[in-house]
Design an enzyme around this catalytic site. Structure first.
Site, PDB file in Angstrom:
ATOM      1  N   CYS A   1       0.972  -1.401  -0.022  1.00 22.71           N
ATOM      2  CA  CYS A   1       0.077  -0.025   0.054  1.00 22.71           C
ATOM      3  C   CYS A   1       1.007   1.417  -0.127  1.00 22.71           C
ATOM      4  O   CYS A   1       0.010   2.282  -0.355  1.00 22.71           O
ATOM      5  CB  CYS A   1      -0.510   0.061   0.857  1.00 22.71           C
TER       6      CYS A   1
ATOM      7  N   GLY B   1       1.054  -4.254   4.432  1.00 16.11           N
ATOM      8  CA  GLY B   1       0.497  -5.539   4.381  1.00 16.11           C
ATOM      9  C   GLY B   1       1.755  -6.253   4.637  1.00 16.11           C
ATOM     10  O   GLY B   1       2.855  -6.025   4.421  1.00 16.11           O
TER      11      GLY B   1
ATOM     12  N   CYS C   1      -0.209   2.290   6.487  1.00 12.60           N
ATOM     13  CA  CYS C   1       0.119   1.138   6.995  1.00 12.60           C
ATOM     14  C   CYS C   1       0.184   0.087   5.316  1.00 12.60           C
ATOM     15  O   CYS C   1      -0.286   0.413   4.861  1.00 12.60           O
ATOM     16  CB  CYS C   1      -1.026  -0.293   7.620  1.00 12.60           C
TER      17      CYS C   1
END
Lengths: 344, 419
Positions: free
Chosen positions: B117, B407, B405
């Protein structure tokens, strides 16, 4: 090695009298200068090797520095935590100051007497100003110089020193990381300004006594840097296009201290020797190889260590008297030591 | 007390950099020339559902380059870095083709980056670093994701059986929704709080949309033949210009979101309503050395300061911003209160709430125009989307932070100044 205990008070600065070969002035604070009283000691080194207390002045707030008058053998000044500067006469039997100036808005951290024009001294303060004073002018300061940089949280002017070669020049170092050089003959006295330690707080500075353009600075980055002011260019020009990308390059850098360098002072006897005092509980004597104009400049810097102190070493100075190499230091371990740096 | 702090500072020696030093203008600064994005449309439903990722990037790039001064030669771009997550090999081949088609000459090199991300924030960092060390003078950081095209069962990683036996390694295979359930359980975040946070995201986005605040950052994309149902032979393909995000909905409240069932776990708290949307979109940030930008007559809208990526446990990967932001701020001598706007990606309401509370940020400063819950989260394009948004939210001289954040257990954060 000689010693004296400043019992209950932690030493912040030590200075040799310019008139008596055996007198020392020591400023100190109770409770490590965090809160409480201060005490200014006048000490004598006896022929027997003992250090005795001539007199001690108590003050309402901690003392962070002191200086002997260069023009009157009995006068001393001290830098007070309450923002005042007090002058005592050690010939007068009175516990009270003979003169007092109160202009600084915050703690005064340094007082330094002009060695050339002996009628003046300077002070620096946490309020970010450098002020110039004269005992002939009891009512106010002569001049205020501003070292505040907008936007910085801490603009504490930690130390200022007069140029020993030129009565009108002085410099100061600041928590905002800048070294400021002033020439009082100029309409705009600030003649040079640069980030000495890449933005880290600079706690101490001194002019070399033999090389008029050479200075040294000591910082919380643990290093001591030696600068030739002629080699620092364009530092006042803040235009974005001048390619000035922060800290200029020093002539020499002395690395070894393990914590911030609190105080440095050049030897009065040698162009290449300086004494440093640090929070790492050591005082060190350095040989700066850039002082020699020969092949020896390719030698490494040499360093000798005085490690008797058991707490932060806060102040120290070379003796002007006797054999070159004698030094005195004071620290937070309430000890004042006088030692021969050549025998370290 | 102040004296004690002063001595503490002298010993710990924090870098005495001030806000002024951060915002000062130096010739070797890395500056932002332009930052734009496409509208973000809903995956599988929105206008871009049948647009291939390379075509979307190509159409975006054409518009992006057209926004630059007419005398700017795209050949001056020293490198292109494209962030992407789901394409095979992060689209290394088809996106190079998109660059060439859009008018960037073959002489400009190209690479793709996949850091999940944070991919397009990582490309911004990649280009900025190349400028900082002097490899290039001008560089383009892009991000592109077609979740319509690639998101689904095929997107799940194939971790080998050997690694699955390793307790730590196996955690990399945990679905993202479950990582948020883990955070919600570990730190007892209630469903109500998460729904409230999500509803606020919708409300902020709706308000911003009404005020036309996204117009400046969005480049309208024209598709030649849009069909609502591509298999319907009776429907005529039409030419559509998309200029508005498909994600935001009006009148969303915490109560209306409260009716949605948990998506990942029975009696879980993570729902389709308080998670980021599946979306399609692209973003781009053109960076340059300040002296070069001035020489080429390029406009300067902001300054890149720094980027930090940190690792966190994979099973609670959403805590990433809570660790990346403090590290970024400490490293640069900035207080949380010095930052005017935080763009923190709302992968899930739970992880966003935890991260914001951990850092101690004022909620009014976070995602003032809504976040990924309302706007959508086209994975590889999100970092650049945040930069495009924050550059419009900040006022001149203000400091902004973008963060997300990542993954498999990471967090990224970057620091910018608006000029």
């Amino acid at each position: 090695m000689l010693q004296f205990r400043t019992k209950g008070y932690q030493g912040t600065a030590l200075h040799y009298s310019p008139f008596y070969d055996n007198k020392l002035l020591v400023s100190s604070s109770a409770n490590y200068g965090l809160v409480g009283n201060g005490r200014l000691y006048v000490l004598s080194i006896q022929p027997t090797g003992e250090i005795s207390q001539d007199i001690a002045y108590d003050t309402q707030d901690g003392l962070f520095d002191c200086a002997w008058s260069e023009i009157h053998e009995n006068q001393v000044v001290c830098a007070n935590g309450d923002g005042s500067i007090k002058m005592f006469d050690i010939g007068v039997k009175s516990p009270f100051p003979i003169m007092q100036w109160k202009e600084h808005q915050r703690e005064v951290y340094c007082v330094n007497w002009n060695l050339v024009d002996k009628s003046q001294f300077l002070s620096t303060s946490w309020d970010g100003t450098v002020k110039i004073w004269s005992p002939q002018r009891p009512q106010s300061s002569l001049l205020t110089l501003n070292t505040i940089k907008p936007g910085f949280k801490n603009n504490c002017a930690y130390q200022g020193t007069w140029n020993p070669h030129n009565k009108d020049m002085l410099m100061s170092v600041n928590a905002n990381g800048f070294v400021s050089v002033f020439d009082l003959r100029m309409g705009q006295p600030l003649v040079q300004e640069f980030l000495g330690h890449a933005g880290f707080e600079i706690l101490t500075c001194d002019w070399n006594k033999y090389r008029p353009n050479v200075i040294a600075t000591g910082s919380v980055d643990k290093s001591i840097k030696i600068w030739d002011l002629r080699m620092i260019q364009g530092s006042i020009d803040n235009s974005p296009m001048n390619g000035n990308t922060g800290s200029p390059i020093p002539m020499n850098q002395l690395l070894g201290h393990e914590f911030a360098v609190k105080k440095i002072t050049w030897s009065p006897h040698s162009a290449g020797e300086l004494l440093s005092c640090s929070y790492d509980m050591s005082a060190r004597v350095w040989q700066d190889y850039t002082a020699d104009n020969n092949m020896s400049r390719f030698r490494k810097n040499q360093c000798k260590m005085f490690n008797r102190h058991t707490e932060f070493v806060a102040g120290g100075e070379y003796s002007l008297w006797g054999q070159p190499g004698w030094c005195g230091t004071v620290g937070w371990d309430e000890m004042c030591y006088v030692f021969d740096s050549r025998r370290l | 007390m102040e004296r004690l702090n002063q001595i503490k500072d002298q010993i710990t020696a924090p870098f005495a950099q001030s806000q002024e030093t951060l915002t000062s203008k130096k010739s070797d600064d890395v500056v932002i020339i332009s930052a734009y994005r496409t509208p973000i449309t809903k995956g599988g439903k929105g206008y871009f559902k049948d647009v291939k990722s390379d075509e979307l990037l190509y159409r975006f790039l054409v518009e992006f380059l057209a926004k630059l001064p007419s005398d700017f030669n795209p050949g001056k771009i020293g490198d292109v870095s494209v962030g992407n997550v789901l394409n095979k090999g992060a689209g290394a081949t088809e996106f190079r083709a998109a660059c060439l088609a859009a008018g960037i000459p073959y002489s400009t090199p190209f690479s793709v980056i996949n850091r999940q991300c944070s991919s397009s924030l990582t490309t911004v960092n990649d280009i900025a670093n190349k400028i900082k060390v002097g490899q290039i003078e001008v560089g383009l950081a892009l991000g592109i994701e077609s979740m319509s095209q690639f998101y689904g069962p095929g997107a799940i990683a194939d971790i080998s059986d050997v690694l699955k036996k390793d307790k730590e390694a196996a955690k990399c295979g945990i679905p993202m929704g479950i990582t948020n359930e883990n955070i919600a359980a570990k730190y007892t975040l209630s469903r109500e709080d998460q729904d409230k946070f999500a509803a606020e995201s919708y409300q902020k986005a709706e308000k911003a949309l009404k005020q036309g605040l996204f117009k400046e950052e969005i480049l309208p994309i024209t598709i030649d033949s849009y069909k609502e149902d591509p298999d319907d032979e009776d429907e005529k393909p039409q030419k559509v210009t998309v200029d508005t995000d498909g994600g935001p909905r009006a009148n969303v409240t915490a109560q209306s979101l409260g009716k949605i069932r948990a998506a990942f776990k029975k009696d879980g708290t993570t729902t389709a309503g308080n998670s980021s949307q599946v979306s399609d979109g692209a973003s781009g940030v053109l960076l340059a050395k300040r002296s070069t930008a001035e020489k080429l007559g390029l406009p300067i809208i902001g300054k890149y300061i720094d980027f930090v990526a940190v690792g966190v446990p994979p099973e609670i990967m959403g805590v990433g911003p809570g660790y990346a932001i403090p590290e970024l701020l400490t490293k640069n001598g900035v207080n949380v209160s010095d930052v005017a706007v935080f763009e923190i990606n709302e992968a899930f309401a739970g992880q966003a709430i935890w991260s914001i509370n951990k850092v101690g940020i004022d909620y009014n400063k976070v995602n003032p125009r809504g976040g990924a819950i309302a706007l959508g989260h086209p994975l590889g394009a999100t970092g650049g989307r945040q930069v495009a948004t924050i550059m419009r939210e900040l006022k001149t001289g203000e400091i902004g932070v973008t963060s997300m954040c990542i993954g498999t257990g990471m967090g990224a954060a970057a620091l910018f100044v608006k000029e």
